[in-house]
Design an enzyme around this catalytic site. Structure first.
Site, short mmCIF file in Angstrom:
data_model
loop_
_atom_site.label_atom_id
_atom_site.label_comp_id
_atom_site.label_asym_id
_atom_site.label_seq_id
_atom_site.Cartn_x
_atom_site.Cartn_y
_atom_site.Cartn_z
CE LYS A 32 10.08 2.30 -8.33
NZ LYS A 32 10.19 3.65 -7.69
CE1 TYR A 260 -8.69 -23.94 4.99
CE2 TYR A 260 -7.70 -22.17 3.54
CZ TYR A 260 -7.61 -23.46 3.98
OH TYR A 260 -6.66 -24.19 3.79
C1 LIG Z 1 9.58 4.41 -8.47
C2 LIG Z 1 10.19 5.80 -8.87
C3 LIG Z 1 9.81 6.52 -10.10
C4 LIG Z 1 8.72 5.94 -10.99
O1 LIG Z 1 7.45 6.38 -10.50
P1 LIG Z 1 5.97 5.99 -11.32
O2 LIG Z 1 4.97 6.83 -10.49
O3 LIG Z 1 5.77 4.66 -11.21
O4 LIG Z 1 6.10 6.72 -12.63
C5 LIG Z 1 10.41 7.45 -10.44
N1 LIG Z 1 11.47 8.10 -9.56
C6 LIG Z 1 11.64 7.58 -8.66
C7 LIG Z 1 12.88 8.15 -7.60
C8 LIG Z 1 10.98 6.39 -8.16
O5 LIG Z 1 11.31 5.79 -6.91
#
Ligand SMILES: *Cc1c(COP(=O)(O)O)cnc(C)c1O
Length: 369
Positions: A32, A260
Protein backbone atom coordinates in the site's frame (compact mmCIF):
# COMPACT_ATOMS: atom_id res chain seq x y z
CA UNK A 1 19.74 15.43 -9.32
CA UNK A 2 17.46 13.84 -6.72
CA UNK A 3 17.18 10.08 -6.55
CA UNK A 4 15.55 7.42 -4.43
CA UNK A 5 17.63 4.35 -5.18
CA UNK A 6 15.52 1.26 -4.50
CA UNK A 7 17.35 -2.03 -4.03
CA UNK A 8 14.99 -4.77 -5.20
CA UNK A 9 17.47 -7.49 -4.21
CA UNK A 10 17.32 -6.19 -0.63
CA UNK A 11 13.51 -6.49 -0.73
CA UNK A 12 13.82 -10.09 -1.98
CA UNK A 13 16.34 -10.86 0.78
CA UNK A 14 14.06 -9.29 3.39
CA UNK A 15 11.19 -11.49 2.17
CA UNK A 16 13.37 -14.57 2.66
CA UNK A 17 14.38 -13.33 6.12
CA UNK A 18 10.77 -12.78 7.16
CA UNK A 19 9.76 -16.18 5.76
CA UNK A 20 12.41 -17.58 8.10
CA UNK A 21 10.72 -15.82 11.03
CA UNK A 22 7.31 -17.24 10.08
CA UNK A 23 7.95 -20.70 8.70
CA UNK A 24 4.84 -22.47 7.51
CA UNK A 25 2.78 -19.31 7.13
CA UNK A 26 1.96 -17.72 3.80
CA UNK A 27 3.24 -14.18 3.35
CA UNK A 28 1.12 -11.24 2.23
CA UNK A 29 3.48 -8.48 1.10
CA UNK A 30 1.96 -5.14 1.96
CA UNK A 31 2.55 -2.68 -0.89
CA UNK A 32 0.00 0.00 0.00
CA UNK A 33 0.89 3.70 -0.20
CA UNK A 34 3.18 3.20 -3.19
CA UNK A 35 4.97 0.40 -1.37
CA UNK A 36 5.79 2.72 1.53
CA UNK A 37 7.33 5.14 -0.97
CA UNK A 38 9.41 2.48 -2.75
CA UNK A 39 7.22 2.38 -5.89
CA UNK A 40 4.31 -0.07 -5.82
CA UNK A 41 4.53 -1.70 -9.25
CA UNK A 42 8.26 -2.51 -9.46
CA UNK A 43 8.22 -3.78 -5.87
CA UNK A 44 5.11 -5.89 -6.48
CA UNK A 45 6.52 -7.39 -9.69
CA UNK A 46 9.69 -8.41 -7.90
CA UNK A 47 7.76 -9.89 -4.96
CA UNK A 48 5.59 -11.84 -7.39
CA UNK A 49 8.74 -13.15 -9.12
CA UNK A 50 10.02 -14.21 -5.68
CA UNK A 51 6.92 -16.34 -5.20
CA UNK A 52 5.20 -14.26 -2.52
CA UNK A 53 1.74 -15.67 -1.76
CA UNK A 54 -0.36 -12.53 -1.55
CA UNK A 55 -0.12 -8.78 -1.95
CA UNK A 56 -1.99 -6.46 0.38
CA UNK A 57 -3.10 -2.89 -0.28
CA UNK A 58 -5.45 -0.51 1.46
CA UNK A 59 -7.87 0.29 -1.33
CA UNK A 60 -9.28 -0.98 -4.59
CA UNK A 61 -7.61 1.68 -6.72
CA UNK A 62 -4.24 0.34 -5.63
CA UNK A 63 -5.36 -3.24 -6.21
CA UNK A 64 -6.58 -2.51 -9.74
CA UNK A 65 -3.33 -0.70 -10.55
CA UNK A 66 -1.48 -3.89 -9.59
CA UNK A 67 -3.68 -6.02 -11.87
CA UNK A 68 -3.17 -3.56 -14.73
CA UNK A 69 0.59 -3.86 -14.22
CA UNK A 70 0.54 -7.65 -14.62
CA UNK A 71 0.15 -8.90 -11.06
CA UNK A 72 -1.72 -12.21 -11.23
CA UNK A 73 -1.29 -13.52 -7.66
CA UNK A 74 -4.00 -12.97 -5.02
CA UNK A 75 -4.47 -9.35 -3.90
CA UNK A 76 -6.31 -8.29 -0.77
CA UNK A 77 -7.71 -4.74 -0.28
CA UNK A 78 -9.27 -3.78 3.04
CA UNK A 79 -10.18 -0.08 3.23
CA UNK A 80 -13.21 1.08 1.26
CA UNK A 81 -15.46 4.06 0.77
CA UNK A 82 -18.83 3.92 2.54
CA UNK A 83 -20.61 3.33 -0.79
CA UNK A 84 -17.77 1.62 -2.64
CA UNK A 85 -18.49 0.16 -6.06
CA UNK A 86 -16.86 -3.28 -5.91
CA UNK A 87 -17.75 -4.37 -9.47
CA UNK A 88 -14.35 -3.68 -11.05
CA UNK A 89 -12.60 -5.18 -8.04
CA UNK A 90 -14.61 -8.39 -8.04
CA UNK A 91 -14.28 -8.65 -11.83
CA UNK A 92 -10.48 -8.42 -11.41
CA UNK A 93 -10.50 -11.10 -8.68
CA UNK A 94 -9.47 -8.68 -5.97
CA UNK A 95 -10.16 -10.23 -2.58
CA UNK A 96 -12.06 -7.83 -0.37
CA UNK A 97 -11.50 -7.20 3.33
CA UNK A 98 -14.98 -6.58 4.72
CA UNK A 99 -15.70 -4.77 7.99
CA UNK A 100 -19.45 -4.16 7.89
CA UNK A 101 -22.67 -5.75 6.71
CA UNK A 102 -23.20 -2.77 4.38
CA UNK A 103 -19.86 -3.51 2.67
CA UNK A 104 -20.65 -7.20 2.50
CA UNK A 105 -23.97 -6.43 0.79
CA UNK A 106 -22.20 -4.19 -1.74
CA UNK A 107 -19.67 -6.95 -2.44
CA UNK A 108 -22.47 -9.49 -2.93
CA UNK A 109 -24.22 -7.05 -5.28
CA UNK A 110 -20.99 -6.73 -7.28
CA UNK A 111 -20.68 -10.51 -7.37
CA UNK A 112 -24.19 -10.77 -8.80
CA UNK A 113 -23.38 -8.09 -11.41
CA UNK A 114 -20.19 -9.82 -12.53
CA UNK A 115 -21.36 -13.42 -12.30
CA UNK A 116 -18.41 -14.24 -10.03
CA UNK A 117 -18.18 -15.52 -6.48
CA UNK A 118 -16.49 -12.71 -4.54
CA UNK A 119 -13.74 -13.77 -2.16
CA UNK A 120 -13.92 -11.89 1.12
CA UNK A 121 -11.80 -11.73 4.24
CA UNK A 122 -13.83 -10.78 7.31
CA UNK A 123 -12.05 -8.02 9.22
CA UNK A 124 -12.48 -8.26 12.97
CA UNK A 125 -11.78 -5.35 15.30
CA UNK A 126 -10.17 -7.21 18.19
CA UNK A 127 -9.07 -4.03 19.93
CA UNK A 128 -7.35 -1.58 17.59
CA UNK A 129 -10.67 0.22 17.14
CA UNK A 130 -9.92 1.02 13.53
CA UNK A 131 -11.76 -0.82 10.78
CA UNK A 132 -13.32 -4.22 11.31
CA UNK A 133 -16.44 -5.52 13.00
CA UNK A 134 -16.42 -5.29 16.79
CA UNK A 135 -16.87 -8.48 18.75
CA UNK A 136 -20.48 -7.35 19.36
CA UNK A 137 -21.13 -6.83 15.64
CA UNK A 138 -19.39 -10.05 14.65
CA UNK A 139 -22.34 -12.47 15.04
CA UNK A 140 -24.43 -10.27 12.73
CA UNK A 141 -21.66 -10.01 10.14
CA UNK A 142 -21.21 -13.79 10.26
CA UNK A 143 -24.93 -14.38 9.74
CA UNK A 144 -24.98 -11.99 6.79
CA UNK A 145 -21.96 -13.77 5.32
CA UNK A 146 -23.69 -17.10 5.79
CA UNK A 147 -26.69 -15.80 3.80
CA UNK A 148 -24.56 -14.64 0.88
CA UNK A 149 -22.58 -17.89 0.91
CA UNK A 150 -25.91 -19.71 0.64
CA UNK A 151 -26.72 -17.66 -2.45
CA UNK A 152 -23.36 -18.54 -3.99
CA UNK A 153 -22.31 -14.89 -4.19
CA UNK A 154 -19.43 -14.84 -1.73
CA UNK A 155 -16.80 -17.15 -0.36
CA UNK A 156 -15.17 -16.36 2.99
CA UNK A 157 -11.54 -16.99 2.12
CA UNK A 158 -10.09 -15.26 5.14
CA UNK A 159 -10.68 -13.86 8.59
CA UNK A 160 -8.26 -11.27 9.91
CA UNK A 161 -7.48 -8.58 12.42
CA UNK A 162 -4.66 -6.15 13.25
CA UNK A 163 -2.79 -5.58 16.52
CA UNK A 164 -2.31 -2.22 18.24
CA UNK A 165 1.29 -3.11 19.19
CA UNK A 166 0.87 -1.21 22.43
CA UNK A 167 2.40 -3.84 24.70
CA UNK A 168 2.38 -7.61 25.06
CA UNK A 169 -0.55 -7.61 27.50
CA UNK A 170 -2.79 -5.69 25.08
CA UNK A 171 -1.68 -7.72 22.08
CA UNK A 172 -2.35 -11.01 23.88
CA UNK A 173 -5.92 -9.87 24.61
CA UNK A 174 -6.34 -9.21 20.89
CA UNK A 175 -4.94 -12.64 20.03
CA UNK A 176 -7.48 -14.22 22.41
CA UNK A 177 -10.35 -12.28 20.86
CA UNK A 178 -9.17 -13.28 17.39
CA UNK A 179 -9.40 -16.93 18.40
CA UNK A 180 -12.92 -16.33 19.73
CA UNK A 181 -13.87 -14.76 16.41
CA UNK A 182 -12.49 -17.72 14.45
CA UNK A 183 -14.42 -20.07 16.76
CA UNK A 184 -17.63 -18.07 16.29
CA UNK A 185 -17.25 -18.37 12.52
CA UNK A 186 -16.62 -22.11 12.80
CA UNK A 187 -19.80 -22.51 14.84
CA UNK A 188 -21.74 -21.20 11.85
CA UNK A 189 -19.88 -23.53 9.54
CA UNK A 190 -17.58 -20.79 8.20
CA UNK A 191 -14.02 -22.13 8.03
CA UNK A 192 -11.82 -19.57 6.22
CA UNK A 193 -8.66 -21.12 4.84
CA UNK A 194 -6.64 -18.03 5.82
CA UNK A 195 -6.60 -16.76 9.39
CA UNK A 196 -4.21 -13.82 9.55
CA UNK A 197 -3.40 -11.38 12.32
CA UNK A 198 0.19 -10.20 12.53
CA UNK A 199 2.04 -7.47 10.62
CA UNK A 200 5.85 -7.13 10.75
CA UNK A 201 6.02 -6.42 14.47
CA UNK A 202 3.61 -9.12 15.63
CA UNK A 203 5.20 -11.64 13.27
CA UNK A 204 8.52 -11.07 15.05
CA UNK A 205 7.02 -10.99 18.56
CA UNK A 206 4.29 -13.65 18.57
CA UNK A 207 5.18 -16.87 16.74
CA UNK A 208 2.04 -18.41 18.23
CA UNK A 209 -0.06 -15.94 16.23
CA UNK A 210 1.24 -16.50 12.70
CA UNK A 211 -1.80 -18.69 11.86
CA UNK A 212 -2.05 -19.28 8.09
CA UNK A 213 -0.59 -16.00 6.81
CA UNK A 214 1.42 -13.02 8.02
CA UNK A 215 1.08 -9.54 6.49
CA UNK A 216 4.50 -7.99 6.13
CA UNK A 217 5.02 -4.36 5.18
CA UNK A 218 7.82 -2.36 6.73
CA UNK A 219 10.18 -5.32 7.24
CA UNK A 220 10.11 -6.06 3.49
CA UNK A 221 11.56 -2.62 2.99
CA UNK A 222 14.32 -3.53 5.40
CA UNK A 223 13.15 -1.42 8.31
CA UNK A 224 12.59 -2.49 11.89
CA UNK A 225 9.01 -2.14 13.12
CA UNK A 226 10.36 -1.34 16.59
CA UNK A 227 12.07 1.91 17.64
CA UNK A 228 14.23 0.00 20.14
CA UNK A 229 15.61 -2.38 17.49
CA UNK A 230 17.49 -1.70 14.26
CA UNK A 231 17.13 -3.39 10.89
CA UNK A 232 20.40 -5.21 11.48
CA UNK A 233 19.01 -6.77 14.67
CA UNK A 234 16.71 -8.83 12.42
CA UNK A 235 19.04 -9.23 9.45
CA UNK A 236 16.96 -6.78 7.40
CA UNK A 237 18.51 -4.59 4.71
CA UNK A 238 17.07 -1.08 4.18
CA UNK A 239 16.00 -0.93 0.53
CA UNK A 240 15.71 2.82 0.03
CA UNK A 241 18.62 5.27 -0.28
CA UNK A 242 17.66 8.93 -0.67
CA UNK A 243 20.34 10.87 -2.51
CA UNK A 244 20.89 14.16 -4.28
CA UNK A 245 23.72 15.93 -6.06
CA UNK A 246 25.42 18.96 -4.61
CA UNK A 247 24.41 21.69 -7.08
CA UNK A 248 26.54 24.61 -5.84
CA UNK A 249 29.46 25.18 -3.46
CA UNK A 250 30.57 28.63 -2.32
CA UNK A 251 32.89 30.21 0.20
CA UNK A 252 31.41 32.54 2.81
CA UNK A 253 32.95 34.46 5.72
CA UNK A 254 32.46 33.83 9.43
CA UNK A 255 29.25 35.18 10.92
CA UNK A 256 27.15 34.67 7.78
CA UNK A 257 23.50 33.71 8.39
CA UNK A 258 22.35 30.63 6.45
CA UNK A 259 18.83 29.92 5.12
CA UNK A 260 15.51 31.16 6.50
CA UNK A 261 15.46 32.49 10.01
CA UNK A 262 19.26 32.17 10.39
CA UNK A 263 18.84 28.99 12.41
CA UNK A 264 22.55 28.61 11.63
CA UNK A 265 25.39 31.13 11.38
CA UNK A 266 28.89 30.27 10.18
CA UNK A 267 31.48 30.39 12.95
CA UNK A 268 34.50 30.66 10.63
CA UNK A 269 35.34 31.26 6.99
CA UNK A 270 33.83 28.21 5.40
CA UNK A 271 32.16 26.57 2.40
CA UNK A 272 28.45 25.99 1.92
CA UNK A 273 27.03 23.20 -0.23
CA UNK A 274 23.56 23.54 -1.72
CA UNK A 275 21.39 20.39 -1.97
CA UNK A 276 18.19 20.48 -4.08
CA UNK A 277 15.93 18.56 -1.70
CA UNK A 278 13.32 20.17 0.53
CA UNK A 279 10.12 19.49 2.35
CA UNK A 280 8.38 19.22 -1.04
CA UNK A 281 10.38 15.98 -1.44
CA UNK A 282 9.16 14.81 1.97
CA UNK A 283 12.23 15.79 3.99
CA UNK A 284 10.60 16.95 7.23
CA UNK A 285 11.27 20.65 7.92
CA UNK A 286 11.23 19.66 11.58
CA UNK A 287 14.65 17.96 11.25
CA UNK A 288 16.35 21.31 10.51
CA UNK A 289 19.21 21.53 13.00
CA UNK A 290 18.57 17.95 14.20
CA UNK A 291 19.84 15.57 11.51
CA UNK A 292 22.93 14.78 9.47
CA UNK A 293 23.62 13.76 5.89
CA UNK A 294 26.62 12.03 4.38
CA UNK A 295 28.83 13.46 1.62
CA UNK A 296 31.82 11.43 0.39
CA UNK A 297 31.65 9.29 3.52
CA UNK A 298 31.72 12.29 5.88
CA UNK A 299 28.78 13.12 8.12
CA UNK A 300 27.61 16.74 7.95
CA UNK A 301 25.13 18.34 10.32
CA UNK A 302 21.98 19.64 8.66
CA UNK A 303 22.23 22.82 10.68
CA UNK A 304 20.24 25.35 8.70
CA UNK A 305 16.52 25.57 7.98
CA UNK A 306 15.23 23.11 5.37
CA UNK A 307 13.28 25.01 2.71
CA UNK A 308 10.66 23.80 0.25
CA UNK A 309 13.17 22.92 -2.48
CA UNK A 310 16.61 22.89 -0.92
CA UNK A 311 18.87 22.83 2.09
CA UNK A 312 22.38 24.13 2.75
CA UNK A 313 25.21 22.30 4.51
CA UNK A 314 28.32 23.91 6.03
CA UNK A 315 31.00 21.54 4.72
CA UNK A 316 33.93 23.46 6.23
CA UNK A 317 37.18 22.55 4.52
CA UNK A 318 36.07 19.12 3.38
CA UNK A 319 36.59 18.48 -0.30
CA UNK A 320 33.04 18.89 -1.68
CA UNK A 321 32.23 19.96 -5.22
CA UNK A 322 29.14 20.30 -7.40
CA UNK A 323 28.04 16.86 -8.58
CA UNK A 324 29.09 15.07 -5.39
CA UNK A 325 26.46 12.73 -4.00
CA UNK A 326 24.68 13.58 -0.76
CA UNK A 327 23.13 10.61 1.02
CA UNK A 328 20.21 11.77 3.13
CA UNK A 329 19.55 8.27 4.45
CA UNK A 330 20.15 4.70 3.39
CA UNK A 331 21.58 1.48 4.81
CA UNK A 332 23.51 2.41 7.96
CA UNK A 333 25.74 -0.63 7.35
CA UNK A 334 27.32 1.47 4.57
CA UNK A 335 28.12 4.31 6.97
CA UNK A 336 25.27 6.63 6.02
CA UNK A 337 22.41 7.84 8.23
CA UNK A 338 19.45 5.45 8.60
CA UNK A 339 15.80 6.31 8.00
CA UNK A 340 15.56 5.58 11.73
CA UNK A 341 17.91 8.50 12.48
CA UNK A 342 15.80 10.88 10.45
CA UNK A 343 12.69 9.48 12.11
CA UNK A 344 14.12 10.12 15.57
CA UNK A 345 15.07 13.67 14.58
CA UNK A 346 11.55 14.23 13.24
CA UNK A 347 9.96 12.60 16.29
CA UNK A 348 8.22 10.07 14.08
CA UNK A 349 8.73 6.49 12.88
CA UNK A 350 10.80 5.12 9.99
CA UNK A 351 7.55 4.11 8.25
CA UNK A 352 6.61 7.76 7.83
CA UNK A 353 10.04 8.81 6.60
CA UNK A 354 10.19 6.38 3.66
CA UNK A 355 6.48 6.65 2.82
CA UNK A 356 6.54 10.44 2.60
CA UNK A 357 9.54 10.51 0.21
CA UNK A 358 8.32 11.77 -3.14
CA UNK A 359 7.96 15.21 -4.65
CA UNK A 360 10.58 15.63 -7.34
CA UNK A 361 12.65 12.61 -6.34
CA UNK A 362 13.03 10.09 -9.20
CA UNK A 363 13.08 6.40 -8.26
CA UNK A 364 15.85 4.27 -9.71
CA UNK A 365 15.72 0.51 -9.29
CA UNK A 366 18.80 -1.60 -8.75
CA UNK A 367 18.92 -5.38 -8.56
CA UNK A 368 16.95 -7.85 -10.63
CA UNK A 369 13.61 -6.38 -11.81
C1 LIG B 1 -0.16 -1.57 6.82
C2 LIG B 1 -0.73 -2.84 7.32
C3 LIG B 1 0.08 -3.98 7.48
C4 LIG B 1 1.60 -3.95 7.36
O1 LIG B 1 2.14 -3.44 8.55
P1 LIG B 1 3.72 -3.40 8.78
O2 LIG B 1 3.85 -2.94 10.19
O3 LIG B 1 4.27 -2.40 7.82
O4 LIG B 1 4.24 -4.76 8.55
C5 LIG B 1 -0.54 -5.17 7.80
N1 LIG B 1 -1.87 -5.24 7.98
C6 LIG B 1 -2.68 -4.17 7.86
C7 LIG B 1 -4.14 -4.32 8.07
C8 LIG B 1 -2.14 -2.93 7.54
O5 LIG B 1 -2.94 -1.86 7.44
Amino acid sequence: MRELVINLDAIAANLATMRGHAPGAKVCGVVKANAYGHGMVPVALRLQAEGIDYLGVADLTEALELRAAGITIPILAWLHDFNEDFVAGVAADIQIGVSTIAQLDLVAKAARATGKIAQVHLKIDTGLSRNGATMAELPHLLRAAKDWIGQNLIKVTGIFSHLSSTDAASDLIQIERFELAVAAAAELGIHPELRHLTASDGSLSYPQAHYDMVRIGVALYGLSPFTNHTSADYGLIPAMTATASVVQVKGVPAGEGVSYGYLYRTSADTNLALVPVGYAEGLPRHVSGRASVSINGVSHHLASRIAMDQFVIDVGNHEVKPGDTVVIFGDPATGVPAADDLAAAAETINYEIVTRMGGRFKRRYVGQA
